[in-house]
Design an enzyme around this catalytic site. Sequence first.
Site, mmCIF file in Angstrom:
data_model
loop_
_atom_site.group_PDB
_atom_site.id
_atom_site.type_symbol
_atom_site.label_atom_id
_atom_site.label_comp_id
_atom_site.label_asym_id
_atom_site.label_seq_id
_atom_site.Cartn_x
_atom_site.Cartn_y
_atom_site.Cartn_z
ATOM 1 N N LYS A 13 0.830 -1.212 0.000
ATOM 2 C CA LYS A 13 0.000 0.000 0.000
ATOM 3 C C LYS A 13 0.868 1.266 0.000
ATOM 4 O O LYS A 13 0.665 2.178 -0.795
ATOM 5 C CB LYS A 13 -0.936 0.016 1.239
ATOM 6 N N ARG A 91 -9.859 0.594 8.879
ATOM 7 C CA ARG A 91 -9.355 -0.702 9.330
ATOM 8 C C ARG A 91 -10.366 -1.456 10.186
ATOM 9 O O ARG A 91 -10.088 -2.564 10.618
ATOM 10 C CB ARG A 91 -8.113 -0.460 10.163
ATOM 11 N N ARG A 130 11.793 -6.070 5.062
ATOM 12 C CA ARG A 130 11.586 -4.629 4.866
ATOM 13 C C ARG A 130 12.485 -3.815 5.797
ATOM 14 O O ARG A 130 12.674 -4.136 6.952
ATOM 15 C CB ARG A 130 10.134 -4.247 5.145
ATOM 16 N N ARG A 163 11.240 -1.669 11.321
ATOM 17 C CA ARG A 163 10.120 -1.228 12.150
ATOM 18 C C ARG A 163 9.913 -2.192 13.308
ATOM 19 O O ARG A 163 10.058 -3.398 13.142
ATOM 20 C CB ARG A 163 8.840 -1.171 11.293
ATOM 21 N N ARG A 174 -0.321 -9.210 13.496
ATOM 22 C CA ARG A 174 -0.867 -8.188 12.580
ATOM 23 C C ARG A 174 -1.730 -8.851 11.509
ATOM 24 O O ARG A 174 -2.789 -8.322 11.147
ATOM 25 C CB ARG A 174 0.277 -7.395 11.925
HETATM 26 P P1 AP5 Z 1 4.877 -1.646 1.848
HETATM 27 O O1 AP5 Z 1 4.578 -0.783 0.668
HETATM 28 O O2 AP5 Z 1 5.660 -1.054 2.961
HETATM 29 O O3 AP5 Z 1 3.523 -2.368 2.375
HETATM 30 P P2 AP5 Z 1 2.293 -1.785 3.215
HETATM 31 O O4 AP5 Z 1 1.064 -2.401 2.637
HETATM 32 O O5 AP5 Z 1 2.372 -0.303 3.312
HETATM 33 O O6 AP5 Z 1 2.597 -2.504 4.609
HETATM 34 P P3 AP5 Z 1 2.503 -1.946 6.102
HETATM 35 O O7 AP5 Z 1 3.223 -2.949 6.955
HETATM 36 O O8 AP5 Z 1 2.969 -0.527 6.191
HETATM 37 O O9 AP5 Z 1 0.995 -2.030 6.366
HETATM 38 P P4 AP5 Z 1 0.278 -2.067 7.710
HETATM 39 O O10 AP5 Z 1 -1.112 -1.899 7.265
HETATM 40 O O11 AP5 Z 1 0.549 -3.264 8.542
HETATM 41 O O12 AP5 Z 1 0.978 -0.915 8.565
HETATM 42 P P5 AP5 Z 1 0.505 0.558 8.956
HETATM 43 O O13 AP5 Z 1 1.687 1.431 8.937
HETATM 44 O O14 AP5 Z 1 -0.702 0.931 8.193
HETATM 45 O O15 AP5 Z 1 5.658 -2.950 1.305
HETATM 46 C C1 AP5 Z 1 6.112 -3.967 2.195
HETATM 47 C C2 AP5 Z 1 7.468 -4.524 1.733
HETATM 48 O O16 AP5 Z 1 7.297 -5.213 0.489
HETATM 49 C C3 AP5 Z 1 8.552 -3.468 1.464
HETATM 50 O O17 AP5 Z 1 9.786 -4.004 1.823
HETATM 51 C C4 AP5 Z 1 8.459 -3.232 -0.061
HETATM 52 O O18 AP5 Z 1 9.711 -2.811 -0.591
HETATM 53 C C5 AP5 Z 1 8.058 -4.615 -0.549
HETATM 54 N N1 AP5 Z 1 7.188 -4.612 -1.735
HETATM 55 C C6 AP5 Z 1 6.152 -3.749 -1.989
HETATM 56 N N2 AP5 Z 1 5.556 -4.086 -3.160
HETATM 57 C C7 AP5 Z 1 6.216 -5.186 -3.636
HETATM 58 C C8 AP5 Z 1 6.076 -6.010 -4.800
HETATM 59 N N3 AP5 Z 1 5.087 -5.771 -5.715
HETATM 60 N N4 AP5 Z 1 6.913 -7.040 -4.950
HETATM 61 C C9 AP5 Z 1 7.893 -7.308 -4.026
HETATM 62 N N5 AP5 Z 1 8.096 -6.567 -2.922
HETATM 63 C C10 AP5 Z 1 7.249 -5.523 -2.725
HETATM 64 O O19 AP5 Z 1 0.000 0.330 10.474
HETATM 65 C C11 AP5 Z 1 0.911 0.072 11.526
HETATM 66 C C12 AP5 Z 1 0.169 0.009 12.859
HETATM 67 O O20 AP5 Z 1 -0.436 1.300 13.156
HETATM 68 C C13 AP5 Z 1 -1.020 -0.959 12.934
HETATM 69 O O21 AP5 Z 1 -0.604 -2.283 13.243
HETATM 70 C C14 AP5 Z 1 -1.870 -0.322 14.060
HETATM 71 O O22 AP5 Z 1 -1.332 -0.592 15.335
HETATM 72 C C15 AP5 Z 1 -1.710 1.170 13.771
HETATM 73 N N6 AP5 Z 1 -2.745 1.679 12.832
HETATM 74 C C16 AP5 Z 1 -2.518 2.194 11.588
HETATM 75 N N7 AP5 Z 1 -3.680 2.554 11.001
HETATM 76 C C17 AP5 Z 1 -4.665 2.261 11.894
HETATM 77 C C18 AP5 Z 1 -6.085 2.384 11.851
HETATM 78 N N8 AP5 Z 1 -6.717 2.881 10.765
HETATM 79 N N9 AP5 Z 1 -6.795 1.973 12.942
HETATM 80 C C19 AP5 Z 1 -6.170 1.468 14.040
HETATM 81 N N10 AP5 Z 1 -4.831 1.322 14.142
HETATM 82 C C20 AP5 Z 1 -4.074 1.718 13.067
HETATM 83 MG MG MG Z 2 2.740 1.059 4.919
#
Ligand code: AP5
Ligand code: MG
Length: 216
Positions: A13, A91, A130, A163, A174
């Site tokens: 994402k 979410r 990552r 992270r 997660r």
């Molecule tokens: P990346 O682009 O970083 O993936 P992502 O989908 O952004 O993954 P996240 O881990 O950031 O998502 P998340 O939803 O768990 O975390 P968030 O920060 O929202 O890509 C991942 C890896 O793959 C990278 O190394 C990249 O290089 C590689 N890659 C990408 N595309 C690729 C491809 N096509 N092929 C190969 N490799 C590829 O949330 C974190 C925490 O915050 C949550 O756990 C929660 O505690 C809190 N939080 C956030 N939002 C909320 C909410 N709305 N409500 C409640 N709590 C929340």
């Molecule tokens: Mg992300």
Amino acid sequence: MNIVLFGPPGSGKGTQAERLKKKYSLRHISTGDLLREAVAAGTELGKRVQSILASGELVSDDIVLELIREAVASVRDSDTESGWIMDGFPRTIGQAEALEALLAKTGEKIDAVIVLDVDRNAVIERLSARRSCPNCKAVYHLVVNPPKVDETCDRCGADIIQREDDKPATIGNRLDVYEKQTKPILGFYNGRRPVHRIDGTQTVDGVTEQIEGILG
Ligand code: AP5
Ligand code: MG
């Protein structure tokens, strides 16, 4: 144009949002990034959510919705941005309903919900490899997209980090939280907003091309 990018942790994402925002002049709104910024800055909010983020559980809807209200209002006031890409929000069903209510008040709407499908094993592999830049938010993968110089961000020169929630003990939780609390949102959007499913295991360029084909 307003887009929701939807998918499990590690589905790409953040990677895709960074590309799309430039092409379509959109604000990339990542609730995860906003929460991590608060933790890094040591604010009251940051202190409250730090251990929740590290555990992989969700922070409360109230906290996240306050961040979203501010971000959406600021995009509305912007002269340079023509909408937003939500990454990691909504979410929970409660968050999805609250977003609809917020947009109804101002006559805005979600134009597309883009779902990145990536299976559990691929997610575990990606998140374990990552590394992230705490300064400019650039994202690396140690195998697919490594930094040119070990441990150093190509873009800003800061030391890149793993992270806290990308440690093996937290990744599984997660994914479980996603299955239980977040995936049911797709049922909420079906028939209500245009939902497009994409194979997120393609190359980064392949995924971008497919999304651009949908958005035009
Ligand atoms: P990346 O682009 O970083 O993936 P992502 O989908 O952004 O993954 P996240 O881990 O950031 O998502 P998340 O939803 O768990 O975390 P968030 O920060 O929202 O890509 C991942 C890896 O793959 C990278 O190394 C990249 O290089 C590689 N890659 C990408 N595309 C690729 C491809 N096509 N092929 C190969 N490799 C590829 O949330 C974190 C925490 O915050 C949550 O756990 C929660 O505690 C809190 N939080 C956030 N939002 C909320 C909410 N709305 N409500 C409640 N709590 C929340
Ligand atoms: Mg992300």
